[in-house]
Design a protein around this motif. Structure first.
Motif, mmCIF file in Angstrom:
data_model
loop_
_atom_site.group_PDB
_atom_site.id
_atom_site.type_symbol
_atom_site.label_atom_id
_atom_site.label_comp_id
_atom_site.label_asym_id
_atom_site.label_seq_id
_atom_site.Cartn_x
_atom_site.Cartn_y
_atom_site.Cartn_z
ATOM 1 N N LYS A 101 0.873 -1.291 -0.123
ATOM 2 C CA LYS A 101 -0.016 -0.038 0.007
ATOM 3 C C LYS A 101 0.875 1.196 0.114
ATOM 4 O O LYS A 101 2.096 1.320 0.658
ATOM 5 N N PRO A 102 0.298 2.440 -0.752
ATOM 6 C CA PRO A 102 -0.702 2.331 -1.399
ATOM 7 C C PRO A 102 -0.548 1.764 -2.886
ATOM 8 O O PRO A 102 0.719 1.825 -3.227
ATOM 9 N N PHE A 103 -1.640 1.323 -3.614
ATOM 10 C CA PHE A 103 -1.352 0.950 -4.925
ATOM 11 C C PHE A 103 -2.302 1.665 -5.803
ATOM 12 O O PHE A 103 -3.462 1.810 -5.265
ATOM 13 N N HIS A 104 -2.255 1.467 -7.033
ATOM 14 C CA HIS A 104 -2.974 1.837 -8.183
ATOM 15 C C HIS A 104 -3.934 0.636 -8.396
ATOM 16 O O HIS A 104 -3.546 -0.554 -8.329
ATOM 17 N N LEU A 105 -5.264 0.663 -8.518
ATOM 18 C CA LEU A 105 -6.181 -0.449 -8.773
ATOM 19 C C LEU A 105 -5.762 -1.134 -10.012
ATOM 20 O O LEU A 105 -5.655 -2.185 -10.073
#
Lengths: 225, 225
Positions: A101-105
């Motif tokens: 995290k954080p990650f792009h969908l």
DNA sequence: TCTAGAATATGAAGATTTTAATTGTTGAAG
DNA sequence: CTTCAACAATTAAAATCTTCATATTCTAGA
């Protein structure tokens, strides 16, 4: 393709779920350790997206449960921790991939897809649209139960359309998806016309309506009517 | 391909540098804001790997400096922060990609390579091995200055070998690299023999020695002698 | 409504890739 | 030193993909 998403941050859980549903995955949610454990024992999932930092129990234990009850289930670990140890522990215990995290969908999606490819989960699965059925495991397809003789490019084209039904796909995105690095962009894309024609011809011959609609100036759309 | 690595954690800096050098990139190091700024103004880099959390200045300012002095330089941001904001700010300001610590070196490498592909940095660059020169920008190659007529697969094969010179490449890894998803593994790989033969023939015709050595039972190695 | 130009379709030729059959080579086991 | 089986090379043919020339369709604008 059935996916269980284990995540205690409710907002993130909902975001991931609605995104993946939109990508045509069957999704179920679990926001606590016990909820997740319960579902994992009762049902079979193809993939589990597992946040290992849960408030009421360790995700690592859930991972063990998964591997014990259904070793073929693919596990994608999600973690906010920066520790490389967590990553290694997870992968050692049989997780298939790890995302921080954080990650792009979009990245989550691409990891799920690469997981599907690696594990060949596709084996149990089919993709359908009215009289057309695609069998990813054997890379074949049928119309009304009769096999269509598709070349590799035609098969890929059909899968790309059928998994993006009702969406307009530009020639650019088609080229990028089917040819990737091998093609210099901003070229003519003439060959797409040829492949489209061939695919249409083969589907028509077996009695399927012309789902591959031309959206003049925009691209193509695979849809009813 | 010249890369500047900006990272204040000395150990990580060294790890990344030695890894990337081994991947045949020309690397320079900077461990402080001022060192980095100095080098960025004085030299031209194709890619900058930029840790935005530096002790003596903001990486975001360095990013602005890069974009001002050499807008064609690709920037890959590294951050330990979990904030999505940082990510978005970075990408807004012209960074090309973003990677969160901790990461696998293989992932860093794959991001660099995808960056190279996207930006077509390759334009300025050539890959060489003795009398063989490859021009990624035009996807062509020469032997002793004379152009070799290579098909797409042959070109990809040559690039894969020349960028992995002196390493033994198995048929499996070659198949995976050149065909990826399109091929079912555990197949026969017969076609590789054909492509190898064709590539060898074309290189030989222009007077290159047979660098493509067969390692019986193992694979192939591209090397001198 | 009509028309010109752009976009798309089509079919066949040309190039590439893959398959298949045959022959040659290697290295371990006797 | 042989033999044998697996591995690799070679060649030709088949299948597929791409290019090209030409025809058709579409849409904006007159």
């Amino acid at each position: 393709m059935k996916i269980l998403i284990v995540e205690d941050e409710i907002e993130l859980l909902e975001t991931i779920t609605s995104y993946l549903k939109n990508e045509d995955f069957m999704c179920e949610k679990a926001s606590t350790f016990f909820d997740a454990e319960d579902k994992l024992i009762s049902f079979k999932y193809d993939i589990v997206i597992l946040d290992i930092t849960l408030p009421d129990g360790s995700g690592i234990d859930l991972l063990k449960t998964i591997k014990k009850h259904s070793p073929n289930t693919g596990v994608l670990i999600v973690s906010a921790k920066n520790s490389l140890d967590d990553k290694l522990t997870g992968l050692d215990l049989g997780a298939d991939d790890y995302i921080t995290k954080p990650f792009h969908l979009a990245e989550l999606n691409s990891r799920i897809n690469s997981l599907i490819r690696r594990r060949k989960f596709a084996g149990d699965d089919t993709i359908e649209f009215n009289e057309i059925t695609v069998f990813p495991s054997s890379k074949t397809a049928t119309v009304n139960g009769k096999p269509v003789e598709l070349t590799k490019k035609e098969y890929n084209l059909l899968v790309y359309f059928i998994t993006n039904k009702n969406k307009v796909l530009t020639k650019e995105s088609i080229a990028e998806h089917l040819w990737g690095d091998d093609i210099e962009m901003a070229d003519s894309y003439d060959f797409i016309y040829t492949h489209m024609g061939n695919l249409r011809k083969k589907l028509k011959k077996l009695g399927a309506p012309n789902y591959l609609q031309t959206m003049y100036g925009l691209g193509y759309k695979f849809a009813d009517k």
